[in-house]
Design an enzyme around this catalytic site. Structure first.
Site, PDB file in Angstrom:
ATOM      1  N   ASP A  98      59.166-100.032 102.071  1.00 47.28           N
ATOM      2  CA  ASP A  98      59.037 -99.312 103.333  1.00 47.28           C
ATOM      3  C   ASP A  98      58.801 -97.828 103.032  1.00 47.28           C
ATOM      4  O   ASP A  98      57.913 -97.483 102.280  1.00 47.28           O
ATOM      5  CB  ASP A  98      60.290 -99.562 104.174  1.00 47.28           C
ATOM      6  CG  ASP A  98      60.082 -99.358 105.659  1.00 47.28           C
ATOM      7  OD1 ASP A  98      59.218 -98.550 106.042  1.00 47.28           O
ATOM      8  OD2 ASP A  98      60.791 -99.990 106.470  1.00 47.28           O
ATOM      9  N   ASN A 130      52.715 -97.511 104.755  1.00 48.08           N
ATOM     10  CA  ASN A 130      54.036 -97.037 105.143  1.00 48.08           C
ATOM     11  C   ASN A 130      54.390 -95.759 104.396  1.00 48.08           C
ATOM     12  O   ASN A 130      53.697 -94.768 104.513  1.00 48.08           O
ATOM     13  CB  ASN A 130      55.056 -98.169 104.918  1.00 48.08           C
ATOM     14  CG  ASN A 130      56.087 -98.234 106.017  1.00 48.08           C
ATOM     15  OD1 ASN A 130      56.613 -97.212 106.447  1.00 48.08           O
ATOM     16  ND2 ASN A 130      56.390 -99.427 106.481  1.00 48.08           N
ATOM     17  N   ARG A 170      48.785 -99.037 116.309  1.00 39.67           N
ATOM     18  CA  ARG A 170      49.725 -97.920 116.476  1.00 39.67           C
ATOM     19  C   ARG A 170      49.868 -97.165 115.170  1.00 39.67           C
ATOM     20  O   ARG A 170      49.606 -97.690 114.086  1.00 39.67           O
ATOM     21  CB  ARG A 170      51.103 -98.425 116.912  1.00 39.67           C
ATOM     22  CG  ARG A 170      51.872 -99.187 115.829  1.00 39.67           C
ATOM     23  CD  ARG A 170      53.339 -99.369 116.204  1.00 39.67           C
ATOM     24  NE  ARG A 170      54.079-100.175 115.260  1.00 39.67           N
ATOM     25  CZ  ARG A 170      54.693 -99.689 114.168  1.00 39.67           C
ATOM     26  NH1 ARG A 170      54.633 -98.402 113.883  1.00 39.67           N
ATOM     27  NH2 ARG A 170      55.366-100.500 113.363  1.00 39.67           N
ATOM     28  N   GLU A 215      63.561 -94.224 111.182  1.00 39.15           N
ATOM     29  CA  GLU A 215      62.485 -94.039 110.208  1.00 39.15           C
ATOM     30  C   GLU A 215      62.202 -92.558 109.992  1.00 39.15           C
ATOM     31  O   GLU A 215      62.688 -91.695 110.710  1.00 39.15           O
ATOM     32  CB  GLU A 215      61.192 -94.711 110.707  1.00 39.15           C
ATOM     33  CG  GLU A 215      60.950 -96.118 110.194  1.00 39.15           C
ATOM     34  CD  GLU A 215      60.430 -96.127 108.749  1.00 39.15           C
ATOM     35  OE1 GLU A 215      60.391 -95.052 108.117  1.00 39.15           O
ATOM     36  OE2 GLU A 215      60.073 -97.212 108.268  1.00 39.15           O
ATOM     37  N   ASN A 236      52.164 -95.334 112.261  1.00 38.83           N
ATOM     38  CA  ASN A 236      53.416 -95.693 111.596  1.00 38.83           C
ATOM     39  C   ASN A 236      53.955 -94.467 110.856  1.00 38.83           C
ATOM     40  O   ASN A 236      53.899 -93.350 111.362  1.00 38.83           O
ATOM     41  CB  ASN A 236      53.168 -96.888 110.660  1.00 38.83           C
ATOM     42  CG  ASN A 236      54.449 -97.524 110.178  1.00 38.83           C
ATOM     43  OD1 ASN A 236      55.377 -97.718 110.954  1.00 38.83           O
ATOM     44  ND2 ASN A 236      54.522 -97.841 108.904  1.00 38.83           N
TER      45      ASN A 236
END
Length: 292
Positions: free
Chosen positions: A201, A152, A104, A23, A106
């Protein structure tokens, strides 16, 4: 969709068959290296694309995004518990904004003034628990937007007046007016609901006002115009492209994931976890290093 351009000149930039969830690609202006993370693998990768040298740093916790620093060695990171720095001495958590074990950080990105923006989410992706944070580096981070699912990919247009944001498990692409000097965001407005295979994404914005979105589970990266219309497609040879970033030469670098794939799916997509590159014919809006 006859007016949709298909980009077919895709190549493998970095072969990796161990990265779980690759990522957050970004280029480090200090070295010219490609940086990216493996979220669940808890690693930062540095790739010298000229020599093929591949450097791995174990962060010791989930890491959603990495950013080079403007005036210091090491990196700024968005990790499971919040924001911090990674140096040769390891991770220093500076802003523990997410002490809850079910939350969490991202994906994230640095804006034109050097501020670090990152989304956070519930580990089970509970609707309404996603937030968008901004960390300036000289104090605690602030929540800029909430009520999301999995915030995202994000980025800004070349004029620095609009932010784009993907909310993956809502299948939504948002836009919001952006005020660069104070770092203020207007109301998030739905630009489009994505259709077809996959969820939106990570993303990257080009200088023509369009943005490129990796469709996780969809085997492609889509280019959207500012109205939310698909005008380009980049087919990729893996099921789960995750994010993308422009190099200085206008090529688009695309990360991918192996996480959750069956043995059969991995056999059919052996390049899962690798980084790909494609010629785009345009250039990306520059991404700055973190200012602190």
């Amino acid at each position: 969709m006859a007016d949709v351009r298909t980009y077919t000149n895709l190549e493998v930039a970095v072969r990796n068959d161990t990265s779980d969830v690759g990522e957050g690609p970004v280029f480090d202006p200090r070295t010219g290296h490609l940086l990216w993370v493996d979220i669940y693998g808890r690693k930062i990768y540095q790739d010298n694309l000229s020599t093929g040298r591949h450097t791995v740093t174990d962060v010791g916790t989930m890491v959603g995004a990495v950013a080079p620093r403007a005036t210091h060695d090491g990196f700024a990171v968005a990790v499971a518990d919040g924001f911090g720095y990674v140096t040769g001495d390891g991770l220093t958590l500076v802003d523990p904004v997410l002490p809850e074990p079910n939350l969490r950080m991202n994906d994230g990105k640095v804006d034109s003034r050097g501020r670090f923006w990152a989304g956070s989410n519930d580990m089970e992706f509970a609707p309404g628990q996603g937030r968008l944070h901004r960390w300036d580096g000289d104090g605690p981070s602030v929540v800029v937007a909430d009520g999301l699912v999995l915030p995202n990919g994000l980025g800004w247009n070349a004029e620095d007046t609009v932010m784009y944001l993907a909310d993956s498990y809502a299948n939504l692409l948002y836009r919001a007016d952006f005020h660069a000097e104070p770092g203020e965001l207007g109301r998030l407005e739905v630009l489009t609901k994505t259709e077809g295979a996959g969820v939106p994404d990570g993303l990257a914005v080009d200088v023509e006002g369009c943005f490129w979105v990796a469709m996780h589970g969809g085997r492609e990266v889509r280019r959207y115009d500012p109205t939310g219309r698909v005008i380009g497609l980049v087919p990729v040879p893996v099921l789960q492209p995750t994010s993308c970033a422009f190099g200085a030469d206008g090529r688009l670098f695309i990360t991918s994931a192996r996480n959750g794939l069956s043995a059969e799916e991995l056999t059919n997509s052996p390049l899962s976890g690798s980084v790909f590159v494609v010629e785009t014919g345009t250039e990306g809006v520059p991404v700055r290093p973190f200012r602190a």
